[in-house]
Design an enzyme around this catalytic site. Structure first.
Site, PDB file in Angstrom:
ATOM      1  N   GLY A   9       6.070  -5.574   1.287  1.00  0.00           N
ATOM      2  CA  GLY A   9       5.219  -4.398   1.142  1.00  0.00           C
ATOM      3  C   GLY A   9       5.724  -3.201   1.914  1.00  0.00           C
ATOM      4  CG  ASP A  59       5.889  -9.748  -8.968  1.00  0.00           C
ATOM      5  OD1 ASP A  59       5.100  -9.829  -8.002  1.00  0.00           O
ATOM      6  OD2 ASP A  59       5.537  -9.966 -10.150  1.00  0.00           O
ATOM      7  CB  SER A 139      -8.255  -7.891   5.400  1.00  0.00           C
ATOM      8  OG  SER A 139      -9.486  -7.198   5.224  1.00  0.00           O
ATOM      9  CE1 TYR A 153      -7.101  -7.049   0.023  1.00  0.00           C
ATOM     10  CE2 TYR A 153      -8.891  -7.394   1.597  1.00  0.00           C
ATOM     11  CZ  TYR A 153      -7.618  -6.917   1.304  1.00  0.00           C
ATOM     12  OH  TYR A 153      -6.879  -6.311   2.299  1.00  0.00           O
ATOM     13  CE  LYS A 157      -5.284  -9.352   2.421  1.00  0.00           C
ATOM     14  NZ  LYS A 157      -3.874  -9.180   2.838  1.00  0.00           N
TER      15      LYS A 157
END
Length: 236
Positions: A9, A59, A139, A153, A157
């Site tokens: 990322g 990817d 997160s 999400y 996480k």
């Protein structure tokens, strides 16, 4: 001893900030992301340190591509001191009322599966070296579920949180340590995928990517005898 890192990322946001900080501190870094353009922009932003950064477009949700990329990066770097998993995504239609299987799978594939693939990819080299640090940008939604982040999400996480604990449980005997960083809202392009993206004045009060780079550097620069297993970071 050479300091080398793979950062997923790293074409924007937290990954870019970490890459630039590491380059400035003398690390040699493999930049990993979906688009070569973003990665090349990161490399150019390093200025005189650009030669320390190497671009690997991939990817990470593709297990075959991830395996090949990790192998190529480790070979280019001559080993790997640290892996920093910053890549992640979310979807606008994220509440359970509107979530569909395809969107759920896309989030799990990028956030959880991609992280697993890169961890599996670096472990052999780290075991051989007898040391290594893995930092997973999770997160606070991976510690406390919330409706704002959405179920897919949150599930992804929480999975990365468990993965981090598993690395410490199984790999500390090989000198490998892992840190899960749990940030609250960060001012990155991922905010644009919210159903209602926050305004710029709200983003200015959030954690900035450079703040996360500070946190990552603490984790990777600690002496081998110490590990930050969990770090919760929220906007003041």
């Amino acid at each position: 001893m050479a300091k080398t890192a793979i950062i997923t990322g790293s074409g924007s946001g937290v990954g870019r900030a970490v890459a630039l900080r590491m380059a400035a501190e003398g690390w040699t870094v493999a930049l990993v992301g979906r688009t070569a353009k973003g990665l090349e922009e990161t490399r150019q932003l390093a200025g005189t340190n650009a030669s320390n950064l190497h671009v690997f477009s991939c990817d990470i949700a593709d297990p075959v591509a991830a395996e090949k990329t990790v192998a190529a990066a480790v070979n280019k770097l001559g080993g790997v001191t640290a892996l920093v998993n910053c890549a992640g995504t979310n979807i606008p239609r994220r509440s359970l009322e509107v979530l569909n299987a395809g969107d759920y799978q896309s989030v799990i594939a990028a956030n959880l599966n991609g992280t697993v693939y890169f961890v599996l990819g670096v472990l052999p080299a780290m075991r051989k070296a007898g040391s290594g640090t893995i930092v997973n940008i999770v997160s606070d939604a991976g510690m406390f579920a919330n409706a704002k982040a959405g179920a897919a999400y949150v599930a992804s996480k929480f999975g990365v949180s468990g993965l981090t604990q598993s690395i410490n449980a199984e790999e500390r005997q090989h000198g490998i340590r892992a840190c899960a960083i749990y940030p609250g809202d960060i001012a990155t392009p991922l905010l644009d995928k919210r159903p209602v993206p926050p305004p710029m004045e709200a983003r200015a009060k959030m954690i900035q990517p450079e703040d996360m780079a500070d946190c990552v550097m603490l984790c990777v620069n600690l002496p081998d005898r110490a590990v930050v297993e969990q770090m919760l970071v929220r906007p003041r």
